[in-house]
Design a protein around this motif. Structure first.
Motif, PDB file in Angstrom:
ATOM      1  N   MET A   1       0.930  -1.115  -0.103  1.00  0.00           N
ATOM      2  CA  MET A   1       0.247   0.088   0.074  1.00  0.00           C
ATOM      3  C   MET A   1       0.869   1.264  -0.137  1.00  0.00           C
ATOM      4  N   LYS A   2       0.313   2.327  -0.646  1.00  0.00           N
ATOM      5  CA  LYS A   2       1.024   3.693  -0.666  1.00  0.00           C
ATOM      6  C   LYS A   2       0.129   4.698   0.003  1.00  0.00           C
ATOM      7  N   LEU A   3       0.813   5.826   0.558  1.00  0.00           N
ATOM      8  CA  LEU A   3       0.089   6.980   0.997  1.00  0.00           C
ATOM      9  C   LEU A   3       0.713   8.138   0.101  1.00  0.00           C
ATOM     10  N   ILE A   4      -0.356   8.607  -0.414  1.00  0.00           N
ATOM     11  CA  ILE A   4      -0.176   9.860  -1.624  1.00  0.00           C
ATOM     12  C   ILE A   4      -0.651  11.059  -0.615  1.00  0.00           C
ATOM     13  N   ILE A   5       0.650  12.059  -0.651  1.00  0.00           N
ATOM     14  CA  ILE A   5       0.089  13.117   0.094  1.00  0.00           C
ATOM     15  C   ILE A   5       0.505  14.149  -1.069  1.00  0.00           C
ATOM     16  N   ALA A   6      -0.678  14.690  -1.313  1.00  0.00           N
ATOM     17  CA  ALA A   6      -0.770  15.959  -2.476  1.00  0.00           C
ATOM     18  C   ALA A   6      -1.035  17.370  -1.758  1.00  0.00           C
ATOM     19  N   ILE A   7      -0.306  18.347  -2.086  1.00  0.00           N
ATOM     20  CA  ILE A   7      -0.372  19.585  -1.505  1.00  0.00           C
ATOM     21  C   ILE A   7      -0.706  20.530  -2.628  1.00  0.00           C
ATOM     22  N   VAL A   8      -2.082  21.029  -2.652  1.00  0.00           N
ATOM     23  CA  VAL A   8      -2.647  21.625  -3.697  1.00  0.00           C
ATOM     24  C   VAL A   8      -3.412  22.884  -3.155  1.00  0.00           C
ATOM     25  N   GLN A   9      -3.628  23.712  -4.196  1.00  0.00           N
ATOM     26  CA  GLN A   9      -4.043  24.916  -3.887  1.00  0.00           C
ATOM     27  C   GLN A   9      -5.508  24.942  -3.262  1.00  0.00           C
ATOM     28  N   ASP A  10      -6.082  25.808  -2.555  1.00  0.00           N
ATOM     29  CA  ASP A  10      -7.245  25.596  -1.731  1.00  0.00           C
ATOM     30  C   ASP A  10      -8.421  25.829  -3.032  1.00  0.00           C
ATOM     31  N   ASP A  11      -8.131  26.281  -3.749  1.00  0.00           N
ATOM     32  CA  ASP A  11      -9.081  26.711  -5.090  1.00  0.00           C
ATOM     33  C   ASP A  11      -9.404  25.388  -5.890  1.00  0.00           C
ATOM     34  N   ASP A  12      -8.298  24.372  -6.012  1.00  0.00           N
ATOM     35  CA  ASP A  12      -8.387  22.935  -6.514  1.00  0.00           C
ATOM     36  C   ASP A  12      -9.066  22.173  -5.630  1.00  0.00           C
ATOM     37  N   ALA A  13      -9.047  22.214  -4.393  1.00  0.00           N
ATOM     38  CA  ALA A  13      -9.150  21.096  -3.565  1.00  0.00           C
ATOM     39  C   ALA A  13     -10.542  20.546  -3.538  1.00  0.00           C
ATOM     40  N   GLY A  14     -11.527  21.722  -3.723  1.00  0.00           N
ATOM     41  CA  GLY A  14     -12.977  20.746  -3.835  1.00  0.00           C
ATOM     42  C   GLY A  14     -13.252  19.815  -4.858  1.00  0.00           C
ATOM     43  N   ASN A  15     -12.695  20.273  -5.969  1.00  0.00           N
ATOM     44  CA  ASN A  15     -12.965  19.683  -7.430  1.00  0.00           C
ATOM     45  C   ASN A  15     -12.098  18.202  -7.232  1.00  0.00           C
ATOM     46  N   LEU A  16     -11.080  18.270  -6.509  1.00  0.00           N
ATOM     47  CA  LEU A  16     -10.069  17.073  -6.584  1.00  0.00           C
ATOM     48  C   LEU A  16     -10.523  16.126  -5.495  1.00  0.00           C
ATOM     49  N   LEU A  17     -11.229  16.696  -4.577  1.00  0.00           N
ATOM     50  CA  LEU A  17     -11.900  15.763  -3.497  1.00  0.00           C
ATOM     51  C   LEU A  17     -13.079  14.994  -4.190  1.00  0.00           C
ATOM     52  N   GLU A  18     -13.868  15.900  -4.966  1.00  0.00           N
ATOM     53  CA  GLU A  18     -15.201  15.143  -5.610  1.00  0.00           C
ATOM     54  C   GLU A  18     -14.569  14.230  -6.596  1.00  0.00           C
ATOM     55  N   THR A  19     -13.627  14.669  -7.368  1.00  0.00           N
ATOM     56  CA  THR A  19     -13.157  13.697  -8.515  1.00  0.00           C
ATOM     57  C   THR A  19     -12.692  12.399  -7.873  1.00  0.00           C
ATOM     58  N   LEU A  20     -11.763  12.587  -6.774  1.00  0.00           N
ATOM     59  CA  LEU A  20     -11.278  11.328  -6.162  1.00  0.00           C
ATOM     60  C   LEU A  20     -12.329  10.378  -5.369  1.00  0.00           C
ATOM     61  N   THR A  21     -13.225  11.104  -4.547  1.00  0.00           N
ATOM     62  CA  THR A  21     -14.190  10.166  -4.069  1.00  0.00           C
ATOM     63  C   THR A  21     -15.160   9.616  -4.777  1.00  0.00           C
ATOM     64  N   GLU A  22     -15.591  10.240  -6.112  1.00  0.00           N
ATOM     65  CA  GLU A  22     -16.433   9.763  -6.942  1.00  0.00           C
ATOM     66  C   GLU A  22     -15.504   8.585  -7.677  1.00  0.00           C
ATOM     67  N   SER A  23     -14.440   8.619  -7.498  1.00  0.00           N
ATOM     68  CA  SER A  23     -13.451   7.336  -8.195  1.00  0.00           C
ATOM     69  C   SER A  23     -13.397   6.350  -7.152  1.00  0.00           C
ATOM     70  N   GLY A  24     -13.929   6.553  -6.023  1.00  0.00           N
ATOM     71  CA  GLY A  24     -13.803   5.408  -5.066  1.00  0.00           C
ATOM     72  C   GLY A  24     -12.730   5.488  -4.180  1.00  0.00           C
ATOM     73  N   PHE A  25     -11.764   6.459  -4.210  1.00  0.00           N
ATOM     74  CA  PHE A  25     -10.699   6.733  -3.380  1.00  0.00           C
ATOM     75  C   PHE A  25     -11.066   7.385  -2.119  1.00  0.00           C
ATOM     76  N   GLY A  26     -10.263   6.818  -0.877  1.00  0.00           N
ATOM     77  CA  GLY A  26     -10.530   7.331   0.379  1.00  0.00           C
ATOM     78  C   GLY A  26      -9.611   8.476   0.393  1.00  0.00           C
ATOM     79  N   VAL A  27     -10.193   9.777   0.934  1.00  0.00           N
ATOM     80  CA  VAL A  27      -9.277  10.853   0.850  1.00  0.00           C
ATOM     81  C   VAL A  27      -9.404  11.557   2.229  1.00  0.00           C
ATOM     82  N   THR A  28      -8.228  12.028   2.969  1.00  0.00           N
ATOM     83  CA  THR A  28      -8.418  12.897   4.079  1.00  0.00           C
ATOM     84  C   THR A  28      -7.899  14.291   3.855  1.00  0.00           C
ATOM     85  N   LYS A  29      -8.655  15.294   4.288  1.00  0.00           N
ATOM     86  CA  LYS A  29      -8.273  16.696   3.678  1.00  0.00           C
ATOM     87  C   LYS A  29      -7.736  17.548   5.069  1.00  0.00           C
ATOM     88  N   LEU A  30      -6.659  18.116   4.918  1.00  0.00           N
ATOM     89  CA  LEU A  30      -6.102  18.951   5.912  1.00  0.00           C
ATOM     90  C   LEU A  30      -6.025  20.237   5.622  1.00  0.00           C
TER      91      LEU A  30
END
Ligand code: 2BA
Length: 109
Positions: A1-30
């Motif tokens: 298993m791998k842990l991906i840590i992605a630092i992104v802009q606040d403006d992109d975070a909402g869309n990215l969270l949606e895309t990843l969760t819709e694709s079935g990935f578990g995500v934690t947002k900090l």
């Protein structure tokens, strides 16, 4: 298993969270702060099987594309009147910094 840590802009975070969760990935947002600019950014932690790492990175790339944006900033040099003049500057926004780390053990209790 791998842990991906992605630092992104606040403006992109909402869309990215949606895309990843819709694709079935578990995500934690900090909510995080960049050490250099001391401005807010968003860090996502995504635990995935090794075979899915490139899929997640592809999604991040799609959503967090670098683009130009014009912002208005106060001049660091005051005019002769002593008044700070706002002026437009083109800056690059978007993009992401991604770390992929090995996970020794994952336990869900
Ligand atoms: P980026 O390199 O795209 O970094 C964006 C944010 O990603 C950083 O925010 C930081 O929160 C995180 N980050 C980047 N590299 C990292 C690393 N090796 N380990 C942990 N976190 C990391 P900031 O630190 O506020 O930096 C914002 C932007 O300022 C950077 O964009 C870069 O273009 C510039 N920058 C950062 N440090 C710099 C420096 N020492 N000199 C000149 N420019 C710098």
């Amino acid at each position: 298993m791998k842990l991906i840590i992605a630092i992104v802009q606040d403006d992109d975070a909402g869309n990215l969270l949606e895309t990843l969760t819709e694709s079935g990935f578990g995500v934690t947002k900090l909510a995080t702060t960049g050490g250099f600019l001391k401005a807010g950014n968003t860090t996502l932690m995504i635990g995935v099987e090794e075979k899915d790492v490139s899929k997640v990175i592809d999604r991040i790339e799609e959503v967090c594309k670098t683009r130009k944006q014009v912002i208005t900033t106060p001049s660091s040099v005051a005019s002769s009147t002593g008044v700070y003049m706002p002026y437009p500057v083109e800056v690059e926004v978007g993009g992401a910094n991604i770390f992929v780390v090995d996970v020794d053990k994952f336990v869900r209790i």
